[in-house]
Structures are given as structure tokens and as C-alpha cells.
Design an enzyme around this catalytic site. Sequence first.
Site, PDB file in Angstrom:
ATOM      1  N   LYS A 274       0.849  -1.204   0.000  1.00 26.49           N
ATOM      2  CA  LYS A 274       0.000   0.000   0.000  1.00 26.49           C
ATOM      3  C   LYS A 274       0.879   1.247   0.000  1.00 26.49           C
ATOM      4  CE  LYS A 274      -1.628   2.575   3.173  1.00 26.49           C
ATOM      5  NZ  LYS A 274      -1.499   3.845   2.447  1.00 26.49           N
TER       6      LYS A 274
ATOM      7  N   GLY B  31       7.535   5.283   7.577  1.00 23.58           N
ATOM      8  CA  GLY B  31       6.781   6.528   7.684  1.00 23.58           C
ATOM      9  C   GLY B  31       7.161   7.247   8.958  1.00 23.58           C
TER      10      GLY B  31
ATOM     11  N   THR C 293       2.937   7.550  13.341  1.00 24.16           N
ATOM     12  CA  THR C 293       2.159   6.491  12.692  1.00 24.16           C
ATOM     13  C   THR C 293       2.743   5.122  13.022  1.00 24.16           C
ATOM     14  OG1 THR C 293       1.745   8.038  10.893  1.00 24.16           O
ATOM     15  CG2 THR C 293       1.130   5.765  10.504  1.00 24.16           C
ATOM     16  N   GLY C 294       4.056   5.024  13.097  1.00 21.82           N
ATOM     17  CA  GLY C 294       4.706   3.760  13.427  1.00 21.82           C
ATOM     18  C   GLY C 294       4.215   3.200  14.756  1.00 21.82           C
TER      19      GLY C 294
ATOM     20  N   GLU D 148      10.496   1.540   9.991  1.00 19.32           N
ATOM     21  CA  GLU D 148      11.539   2.524   9.654  1.00 19.32           C
ATOM     22  C   GLU D 148      10.888   3.887   9.773  1.00 19.32           C
ATOM     23  OE1 GLU D 148      14.606   2.128   9.328  1.00 19.32           O
ATOM     24  OE2 GLU D 148      14.910   0.037   8.761  1.00 19.32           O
TER      25      GLU D 148
ATOM     26  N   CYS E  44      14.408  10.685   5.076  1.00 22.21           N
ATOM     27  CA  CYS E  44      14.503  10.360   6.508  1.00 22.21           C
ATOM     28  C   CYS E  44      15.924  10.557   6.997  1.00 22.21           C
ATOM     29  CB  CYS E  44      14.015   8.937   6.764  1.00 22.21           C
ATOM     30  SG  CYS E  44      14.829   7.715   5.734  1.00 22.21           S
TER      31      CYS E  44
ATOM     32  N   GLU F 208      11.800  17.315  13.385  1.00 21.67           N
ATOM     33  CA  GLU F 208      12.068  16.880  12.020  1.00 21.67           C
ATOM     34  C   GLU F 208      11.158  17.689  11.095  1.00 21.67           C
ATOM     35  OE1 GLU F 208      10.457  13.107  10.641  1.00 21.67           O
ATOM     36  OE2 GLU F 208      12.289  12.716   9.517  1.00 21.67           O
TER      37      GLU F 208
HETATM   38  P1  NAD Z   1       3.117   8.765   7.425  1.00 22.36           P
HETATM   39  O1  NAD Z   1       3.446   8.067   8.688  1.00 22.36           O
HETATM   40  O2  NAD Z   1       2.131   9.858   7.439  1.00 22.36           O
HETATM   41  O3  NAD Z   1       2.567   7.720   6.325  1.00 22.36           O
HETATM   42  C1  NAD Z   1       3.314   6.591   5.914  1.00 22.36           C
HETATM   43  C2  NAD Z   1       2.342   5.556   5.362  1.00 22.36           C
HETATM   44  O4  NAD Z   1       1.513   5.072   6.411  1.00 22.36           O
HETATM   45  C3  NAD Z   1       1.391   6.044   4.279  1.00 22.36           C
HETATM   46  O5  NAD Z   1       1.248   5.009   3.308  1.00 22.36           O
HETATM   47  C4  NAD Z   1       0.094   6.251   5.039  1.00 22.36           C
HETATM   48  O6  NAD Z   1      -1.047   6.144   4.226  1.00 22.36           O
HETATM   49  C5  NAD Z   1       0.134   5.119   6.034  1.00 22.36           C
HETATM   50  N1  NAD Z   1      -0.647   5.318   7.262  1.00 22.36           N
HETATM   51  C6  NAD Z   1      -1.038   6.470   7.832  1.00 22.36           C
HETATM   52  N2  NAD Z   1      -1.700   6.230   8.998  1.00 22.36           N
HETATM   53  C7  NAD Z   1      -1.697   4.884   9.165  1.00 22.36           C
HETATM   54  C8  NAD Z   1      -2.185   4.016  10.179  1.00 22.36           C
HETATM   55  N3  NAD Z   1      -2.808   4.467  11.272  1.00 22.36           N
HETATM   56  N4  NAD Z   1      -2.015   2.687  10.029  1.00 22.36           N
HETATM   57  C9  NAD Z   1      -1.358   2.198   8.959  1.00 22.36           C
HETATM   58  N5  NAD Z   1      -0.865   2.966   7.955  1.00 22.36           N
HETATM   59  C10 NAD Z   1      -1.039   4.297   8.058  1.00 22.36           C
HETATM   60  O7  NAD Z   1       4.536   9.238   6.846  1.00 22.36           O
HETATM   61  P2  NAD Z   1       4.811  10.148   5.568  1.00 22.36           P
HETATM   62  O8  NAD Z   1       4.396  11.547   5.908  1.00 22.36           O
HETATM   63  O9  NAD Z   1       4.268   9.481   4.347  1.00 22.36           O
HETATM   64  O10 NAD Z   1       6.408  10.082   5.476  1.00 22.36           O
HETATM   65  C11 NAD Z   1       7.248  10.965   6.135  1.00 22.36           C
HETATM   66  C12 NAD Z   1       7.871  10.344   7.360  1.00 22.36           C
HETATM   67  O11 NAD Z   1       8.444   9.092   7.027  1.00 22.36           O
HETATM   68  C13 NAD Z   1       9.010  11.144   7.956  1.00 22.36           C
HETATM   69  O12 NAD Z   1       8.923  11.155   9.371  1.00 22.36           O
HETATM   70  C14 NAD Z   1      10.263  10.384   7.544  1.00 22.36           C
HETATM   71  O13 NAD Z   1      11.387  10.587   8.370  1.00 22.36           O
HETATM   72  C15 NAD Z   1       9.758   8.999   7.573  1.00 22.36           C
HETATM   73  N6  NAD Z   1      10.574   8.142   6.722  1.00 22.36           N
HETATM   74  C16 NAD Z   1      11.369   7.214   7.305  1.00 22.36           C
HETATM   75  C17 NAD Z   1      12.194   6.426   6.520  1.00 22.36           C
HETATM   76  C18 NAD Z   1      13.098   5.392   7.125  1.00 22.36           C
HETATM   77  O14 NAD Z   1      13.547   4.518   6.412  1.00 22.36           O
HETATM   78  N7  NAD Z   1      13.363   5.438   8.409  1.00 22.36           N
HETATM   79  C19 NAD Z   1      12.191   6.590   5.141  1.00 22.36           C
HETATM   80  C20 NAD Z   1      11.372   7.564   4.578  1.00 22.36           C
HETATM   81  C21 NAD Z   1      10.556   8.328   5.382  1.00 22.36           C
END
Ligand code: NAD
Length: 474
Positions: A169, A220, A224-225, A242, A276, A374
Site C-alpha cells: 500500500k 513513515g 504512525t509507526g 523505519e 529520513c 524533524e
Molecule cells: P506517514 O506516517 O504519514 O505515512 C506513511 C504511510 O503510512 C502512508 O502510506 C500512510 O497512508 C500510512 N498510514 C497512515 N496512517 C496509518 C495508520 N494508522 N495505520 C497504517 N498505515 C497508516 O509518513 P509520511 O508523511 O508518508 O512520510 C514521512 C515520514 O516518514 C518522515 O517522518 C520520515 O522521516 C519517515 N521516513 C522514514 C524512513 C526510514 O527509512 N526510516 C524513510 C522515509 C521516510
Amino acid sequence: MMNDFTMTIAGKPVESSDVITVLNPATGRPIATAPDCSTEQLEQAVTSARAAFPAWRATSDADRGQILKAAAGVLTANADELMRLLTSEQGKPHDEARFEIMGAAYWLSSLAGMEIPVEVNEDSADRRSETRHVPIGVVAGISPWNFPVLLSFWKIAPALRAGNTMILKPSPFTPLTMLRIGELLRGVIPDGVLNIITGGDALGPKVTAHPGINKVSFTGSTATGKRVMASAAADLKRVTLELGGNDAAIIMPDVDVEAVAKDLFWAAFRNSAQICIATKRMYVHETIYDQLAAALKDYAQSVKMGDGSEQGIQLGPVQNKLQFDRVVEIIDDCKHNGFRFLTGGNVSHDAPGYFIPVTIVDNPPEGSRVVQEEAFGPILPLIKFSELEDVISRANASEYGLAGSVWSSDTEAALAIAARLETGTVWINEVQHLSPFQAFAGHKQSGLGVENGLGGLLEYTMAQTITVKPAKAG
Ligand code: NAD
């Protein structure tokens, strides 16, 4: 408007009665719709992944490897089309989009050849004991919008290599390129082994709560994680997370400032700082601070920002309005507190698209928002330090622990600093070097588990120990 993108479930195109609208961040205008997966369609995806699992896990390593290589070939052969599509929904310049597509192909072909070891624990006259690494079942991959393709394939390649089937997804902000890739891979990857579904904010929580899914691999934000992990706890799904970062770079006084300034600029601003592992706090020794500040400012003025589909553009817009507003809020906080900008700081709210000029903040205090949070957009705090002990403790004083870097001409001294940084990766005199063969892990609240390297591959397996005792003779 393009509105013919379909999900891939059981190897077939699937439309949806509801749709989500996708914008081009360079213009702020809609470019396409994508299916908004219904609850029934999610059921179909889980059913199809479960049905495909027995045959896929029974497929030999060599055959699975061949299929991953064929998938890599499809990405490479369609790189031009995918590059254009990725730029249109994500905003990044064409060269960067191509690099991302080719990176995904490289991950697939690299994982194709990676061995999953069998550990022999005992081999005696009494017993043979070995531990194998068996697939988990159905894996859900959930990816963000900054690298929609590459970060999806960081999950797809090891999950499939290890014998799992998958539901992927992508982010609702950037669903199109992964949908198109799903279409291109029909008939290349067996039906049901890789299902690609898209939808709005309600879909992610339904995926992580689904009892037919055995593992969630999520990239993400940290917030959210935590929700993903809580949801997965209900039936003890395996998780790999991650998450966010606030990477520090420590620039020692012995660097050649003019030689490293360009690298340091891109360490912070590549992909419009939506990485990230971008440098998000740059600590510079006081003896070279003014010289580096001037060099960064000069270089920043030579960099071209604009629509990523135009020739010569090096930086695109921020990907979405939420992110734009978040970065603007941090810029406003800097203004409110009277911090000085070395460059940037002026955001136009009238121009189309989500453009934020490269913004470097001159030595803001450690406790300020621009240092502590961040931003995930093109704003960088440049911070002076004088004492090594002090800068190490400031670098470590973060709930994040994703990565960091040390810049010095004295490798031994840099290694000693690296060993004291509380992060999953430390680069010396570079940043963002990643490889399918190199572990990438977030310490502290930057993640759980590891991606890439053998450790990353094994996260898509469960250990199974089998012991054999010679049968007793009657
Ligand atoms: P986000 O957490 O908003 O969304 C990430 C994904 O999770 C999307 O597909 C979203 O639809 C889904 N999502 C949202 N709520 C959810 C829930 N409750 N349950 C399951 N899935 C859900 O993140 P973003 O804004 O898309 O990305 C930016 C963030 O990601 C930044 O904090 C960045 O540092 C981090 N990031 C981390 C890495 C890494 O490898 N550590 C890599 C890239 C980005």
C-alpha cells in the site's frame, strides 16, 4: 486527468467505485485519480495473497530469484515512463526519479542472488540440529511519499525473495507509480504474490488490523509507526518499522571547507530535504563556521528549484500541502524568535505549487523547534560548536536515532566520534550511502528491526530449528 489506474489483486486489474485524487505538487493541480480500495477489495487482496502463499513458498530459491530479476528488467525497460509519472506525482527532478526507479531494479536483482543461510547448531553422532529461516506468510508493506518506489521495493524484494506473498500500500499522496508498476508486473510475478492496493487514510489501519496478514513492514513517521505497532499487537503480527529521524552532521575543524561544502549542501537538501536520513542539524566547529556558512550560501544560490519535469531543475517542490504548512510553521517560528536566515526564509503563498526556497538558519539555539523537530523540508539549522564532548551530547540528545555523519580529515578521530553516536548508521565524510547488502536500522524512536543486508532479509522469515536424532535400533 488520468483515471485509468487499476489496483492489482490476484494478478488482475481491479477498479474501485470510490477514488482518491492525486495532485502534481509543482502545480497544485489534480493529475489523476487512483482507486480507493473498499473493505471487500482488501479482503480479496488478503485472500489472493493467502492462496498464492503455498505455491510461492514451495518455489525454489533459484526460480524466485529469476522472477525477481525479470521484475527488475521490467522496471529498467519502462524507466522513462515511470520516471515521468513519478516526477508528476512526487515532484522530484527527472534525474532523481530515474535514479529511484533504477535503485528499485537494483534492489530486486541484488536480493535475487542473496542466500538465506541454514545454521548448523550441532552435527554429532548423537544429533544433527539446524536452524532454517522460513517465510512468515502474507506481508503488508506500507510506504511513504518521499521515495514511493524505492522504499516499496526495499520491502517487496526481501519479502518475495524469502518466500512470502505481499500486499503493498503506497501513500495516498503518491499512489500512481506503484499502481503502474503493478500493472507492468502482471504475468511476470505469479498471480496473488504481489498485490498492490491504494486508498485514503482509512485503508492503512484496516491493513494493519487484518488478521489474515502476518507481518507489517512500515516506513513513515514515528507517530504512525506507534499506531502500526499497537494495531499489530492484537495478533502479534511481526513488524519492521523505519521511522523518522533528526540526523546530525558534525563538521570538524580540519575539513577542507571549500571541498566539502557542496556535499554538505546536498546532504541536507537532496529531494528537497524530504529524506529520513537527510542531515537535519549541521553542527560546525566555530573556527570554520563563517567560512562554511558563506560557502553554503553561495552554493545554494546556484541551485535551480522548479518543476521537476523541466530540464536542469535540481530541487522540486515539497510533496504536499500538509508538509508545506509544517515547514512554513517552522520558518515562521524562526522569524518569530528573531533568528537570522543565511539564505531563504521567504515563502510565496500566491505562486502555484508547494515551493519553499532553500532556507538555512544562522546558529539557532539548541532548544529551538528548527533544531529539535524533524521539519522534513528545505530548512536547515547551521549550529556552532566549540567542544567535542558538548557536540556529541547534543547530537545524541534526541528521541530519534536514525543516522548521523562525521566530517573530518582524521579518519581515526572520526571513527572514535562515530562509535559514540546513538544512531543506526554513521557515515564518515559522506551521507546516505545505502546498499541492499548493508544493514539500515533506526535506533531509539527511529525504528524497530532492520532493513537491508542479511539481517533485513531475515526479518521476512521466522527461525525454525529442526533436530534429528538417529532412530533407535529395535
Ligand atoms: P506517514 O506516517 O504519514 O505515512 C506513511 C504511510 O503510512 C502512508 O502510506 C500512510 O497512508 C500510512 N498510514 C497512515 N496512517 C496509518 C495508520 N494508522 N495505520 C497504517 N498505515 C497508516 O509518513 P509520511 O508523511 O508518508 O512520510 C514521512 C515520514 O516518514 C518522515 O517522518 C520520515 O522521516 C519517515 N521516513 C522514514 C524512513 C526510514 O527509512 N526510516 C524513510 C522515509 C521516510
